[in-house]
Write a protein that holds these residues in place. Structure first.
Motif, PDB file in Angstrom:
ATOM      1  N   ASP A   1      -8.970   6.077  -2.303  1.00 24.83           N
ATOM      2  CA  ASP A   1      -8.717   5.188  -1.175  1.00 24.83           C
ATOM      3  C   ASP A   1      -7.232   4.839  -1.077  1.00 24.83           C
ATOM      4  N   SER A   2      -6.580   4.643  -2.239  1.00 22.97           N
ATOM      5  CA  SER A   2      -5.158   4.281  -2.248  1.00 22.97           C
ATOM      6  C   SER A   2      -4.275   5.440  -1.802  1.00 22.97           C
ATOM      7  N   LEU A   3      -4.702   6.667  -2.097  1.00 22.16           N
ATOM      8  CA  LEU A   3      -3.932   7.840  -1.671  1.00 22.16           C
ATOM      9  C   LEU A   3      -4.002   8.042  -0.164  1.00 22.16           C
ATOM     10  N   ASP A   4      -5.082   7.524   0.450  1.00 23.51           N
ATOM     11  CA  ASP A   4      -5.245   7.588   1.901  1.00 23.51           C
ATOM     12  C   ASP A   4      -5.188   9.047   2.385  1.00 23.51           C
ATOM     13  N   ASP A   5      -4.362   9.361   3.375  1.00 28.40           N
ATOM     14  CA  ASP A   5      -4.339  10.695   3.966  1.00 28.40           C
ATOM     15  C   ASP A   5      -3.803  11.764   3.006  1.00 28.40           C
ATOM     16  N   LEU A   6      -3.032  11.350   1.986  1.00 29.29           N
ATOM     17  CA  LEU A   6      -2.501  12.324   1.029  1.00 29.29           C
ATOM     18  C   LEU A   6      -3.607  13.008   0.236  1.00 29.29           C
TER      19      LEU A   6
ATOM     20  N   LYS B   1       0.826  -1.204   0.000  1.00 29.17           N
ATOM     21  CA  LYS B   1       0.000   0.000   0.000  1.00 29.17           C
ATOM     22  C   LYS B   1       0.866   1.263   0.000  1.00 29.17           C
ATOM     23  N   ALA B   2       1.966   1.192   0.723  1.00 35.27           N
ATOM     24  CA  ALA B   2       2.861   2.349   0.803  1.00 35.27           C
ATOM     25  C   ALA B   2       3.460   2.677  -0.563  1.00 35.27           C
ATOM     26  N   ASP B   3       3.853   1.632  -1.312  1.00 37.91           N
ATOM     27  CA  ASP B   3       4.435   1.864  -2.635  1.00 37.91           C
ATOM     28  C   ASP B   3       3.388   2.366  -3.618  1.00 37.91           C
ATOM     29  N   LYS B   4       2.172   1.823  -3.537  1.00 35.53           N
ATOM     30  CA  LYS B   4       1.096   2.332  -4.410  1.00 35.53           C
ATOM     31  C   LYS B   4       0.841   3.815  -4.141  1.00 35.53           C
TER      32      LYS B   4
ATOM     33  N   GLY C   1     -11.650  10.701 -18.243  1.00 35.92           N
ATOM     34  CA  GLY C   1     -12.987  10.095 -18.133  1.00 35.92           C
ATOM     35  C   GLY C   1     -13.015   8.705 -17.538  1.00 35.92           C
ATOM     36  N   ALA C   2     -12.172   8.462 -16.525  1.00 40.45           N
ATOM     37  CA  ALA C   2     -12.169   7.148 -15.877  1.00 40.45           C
ATOM     38  C   ALA C   2     -13.494   6.912 -15.151  1.00 40.45           C
ATOM     39  N   PRO C   3     -13.935   5.643 -15.030  1.00 45.73           N
ATOM     40  CA  PRO C   3     -15.187   5.332 -14.305  1.00 45.73           C
ATOM     41  C   PRO C   3     -15.105   5.778 -12.847  1.00 45.73           C
ATOM     42  N   ILE C   4     -16.237   6.159 -12.280  1.00 48.72           N
ATOM     43  CA  ILE C   4     -16.274   6.689 -10.921  1.00 48.72           C
ATOM     44  C   ILE C   4     -15.757   5.678  -9.882  1.00 48.72           C
ATOM     45  N   PRO C   5     -16.104   4.364  -9.957  1.00 46.65           N
ATOM     46  CA  PRO C   5     -15.561   3.419  -8.981  1.00 46.65           C
ATOM     47  C   PRO C   5     -14.029   3.357  -9.003  1.00 46.65           C
ATOM     48  N   LEU C   6     -13.426   3.545 -10.179  1.00 42.23           N
ATOM     49  CA  LEU C   6     -11.963   3.544 -10.264  1.00 42.23           C
ATOM     50  C   LEU C   6     -11.389   4.789  -9.585  1.00 42.23           C
TER      51      LEU C   6
END
Length: 574
Positions: free
Chosen positions: A92-97, A60-63, A81-86
């Motif tokens: 979610d992957s960015l987390d606190d950033l 997760k840290a590397d992502k 124009g990426a899909p909203i779930p993506l």
């Protein structure tokens, strides 16, 4: 390609699978994956992006590091124009950033690049329009603190609402959403220039905000905002839009309106737009009328010309910009006589107030305005001669970042041959031999026929003519007469006028001679000058014939190439 529903299905958890090994990525691997994700976004390959986010062999840290290392990764999916779930999974992957500068940049891109139905005509980039649902998702996760961040314009600290209004955004849903999340504090906010939300609004935007406020519980604060919006006079945004849209009649009326204070006008004229542009710079770019330019100067003074926009450009940088209205890149064939005349009038007006050295001011890219001036398709021989009258030898001797004024004129794609001929004639061999920072002469960028013509003009006749020029009129001597005491020769008319006006003194060496009898005809040199004049006349005719022959040769080559291409196509069809 997956649909948006495909992304709602969660991946099968493999956390308990002992065969999965999570390894820390090296700097090189992180960079490679970041570059790969950029390419994935350009191709809109959302399946591959999804696989990266679901890859449990990457920690997760590397992502988080890969996504945050460049703003491109979290922003590009929104712009493409990426899909909203993506997009939800990226957040979610960015987390606190996400709750800092990265999240705000995502929100800015979403708002300012929303579809044509949601935003005005000025979008940051021409990509897939962003839907309102994406904006709503980011705002719902980020909350008021994210919307209130003033990172968009670090120098001016302007809010997202100010930026949206300044870009002509007129979507009620977006304006209402920003106000709903942040409350009336967003209307009270002022940037570092002391400008509030009202200063960035037009009439339509103010009507949208009034309608929103009327739906709130009435209280003194709400009523004050409604009254301010309803009673607003001309705002700086409206003045800028008039100039941007070439509505010069309204600009003239505004500047002459005695009911408006000088201070309010000064505030409108000297304040940056959300794009860091200045109204007078935009006026020059749009080639406004001279009488309005005079009104600008009467209002602000000549310090108006010292102002630079957010890119460090002066008004002359903008005036000599070929990107005219609506981003159209004009060819000289598309320009009308009035385009050249308006350009010349403004150049003459500004330089008459400032002097030619304003053209030496450089922007943030280290380009001086003289470079823009010589590259501009509207800069013709008339403009260049005006500049030479102002600067003269100093301009000929000036060498900028990429060469002399002759280099600048030679870089233009559509070379103005008359300008090149003129500069070569007044600059002489010294300018012809001058090299730029990479050791190239200006003639390296000339077409062959122009180079041959300049060579003929500058390198054939001067060898003979230098000794046959009259020191007074600088033309080939006519009816040559010589002063016997010093042997200096002149045209008969020139030395006669000199004797009548200045007495018996040689114009070259100042030696005194006793009487007009000391000035005698020189028959031998007279014959040589007659021959030189005949040769000069023949040379002019030769130059004309040469130019016509080169044009005919060029036309013939073009016809041959077209015929060859036609035969090749027919052969391939057979």
């Amino acid at each position: 390609m997956n649909t948006s529903n495909d992304y709602e299905e969660t991946s099968i958890s493999q956390e308990n699978d002992a065969s999965i090994t999570v390894q820390k990525l090296t700097e090189t691997e992180i960079k490679q994956k970041k570059d790969h994700l950029f390419d994935v976004c350009q191709e809109k390959d959302w399946d591959t992006f999804q696989k990266f986010l679901s890859d449990e062999t990457i920690s997760k840290a590397d992502k988080k590091l890969i996504l945050s290392r460049s703003y491109t990764c979290p922003r590009a999916p929104i712009l493409k124009g990426a899909p909203i779930p993506l997009i939800q999974k990226i957040i979610d992957s960015l987390d606190d950033l996400f709750f800092g500068e990265i999240g705000y940049s995502m929100l800015v891109e979403a708002v300012l690049n929303s579809s044509n139905e949601l935003v005005g005509k000025y979008a940051l980039n021409y990509n897939t329009p962003v839907s309102y649902e994406v904006i709503e998702l980011i705002v719902s996760i980020g909350g008021a603190d994210l919307v209130k961040s003033q990172i968009l314009a670090k120098k001016r600290k302007r809010s997202l609402l100010q930026a949206y209004l300044g870009r002509n955004g007129e979507c009620p849903r977006i304006i209402n959403l920003l106000l709903k999340v942040c409350g009336l504090d967003l209307l009270d906010f002022q940037d570092n220039d002391g400008l509030g939300t009202l200063d960035f609004s037009n009439k339509t935007q103010r009507e949208i905000m009034i309608e929103y406020l009327q739906g709130l519980v009435s209280n003194p604060r709400v009523q004050n905002h409604i009254e301010s919006l309803a009673n607003a006079s001309v705002t700086r945004k409206e003045v800028f839009d008039w100039i941007d849209n070439c509505q010069f009649g309204r600009v003239r009326e505004y500047l002459l309106d005695e009911d408006l204070s000088r201070e309010s006008k000064m505030k409108c004229i000297t304040t940056y737009s959300v794009r860091y542009e200045l109204p007078f710079h935009k006026f020059c770019e749009r080639h406004g009328p001279i009488d309005i330019a005079e009104q600008f100067v009467e209002l602000i003074g000549t310090q108006l010309f010292e102002l630079k926009d957010g890119q460090g450009k002066t008004c002359l940088h903008c005036l000599c910009n070929d990107m005219f209205q609506d981003g159209i890149d004009y060819d000289t064939r598309d320009l009308k006589d009035e385009d050249f005349q308006r350009h010349h009038d403004l150049i003459e007006f500004i330089l008459s107030k400032t002097g030619w050295k304003l053209l030496l001011e450089i922007d943030n890219d280290d380009n001086d305005a003289l470079f823009n001036f010589m590259m501009c398709l509207r800069t013709d021989l008339k403009c260049v001669k005006l500049l030479m009258r102002l600067g003269g030898k100093e301009i000929l001797d000036y060498q900028g970042e990429t060469g002399t004024i002759l280099h600048y004129a030679s870089y233009r794609e559509n070379i103005d041959r008359e300008v090149i001929k003129y500069l070569a004639s007044v600059g002489g061999q010294k300018m012809m031999d001058a090299k730029n920072h990479i050791g190239r002469k200006a003639e390296c960028d000339w077409p062959t026929e122009l180079k041959e013509y300049i060579d003929l003009c500058t390198k054939t006749l001067p060898v003979l003519f230098d000794d046959l020029q009259c020191p007074i009129c600088f033309d080939i001597m006519s009816n040559v007469h010589v002063i016997t005491k010093c042997c200096h020769r002149f045209c008969k008319n020139c030395i006669t006028q000199s004797y009548e006006q200045r007495g018996s003194t040689c114009p070259v060496c100042r030696i005194e001679f006793s009487s007009p009898d000391d000035i005698r005809k020189d028959p031998l040199l007279g014959k040589i000058t007659m021959f030189a004049k005949e040769k000069d006349d023949r040379n002019v005719a030769l130059q004309s014939e040469l130019s016509e022959a080169l044009q005919r040769e060029h036309l013939l080559k073009e016809q041959n190439r077209a015929l060859a291409a036609k035969l090749k196509r027919k052969h391939s069809e057979v």
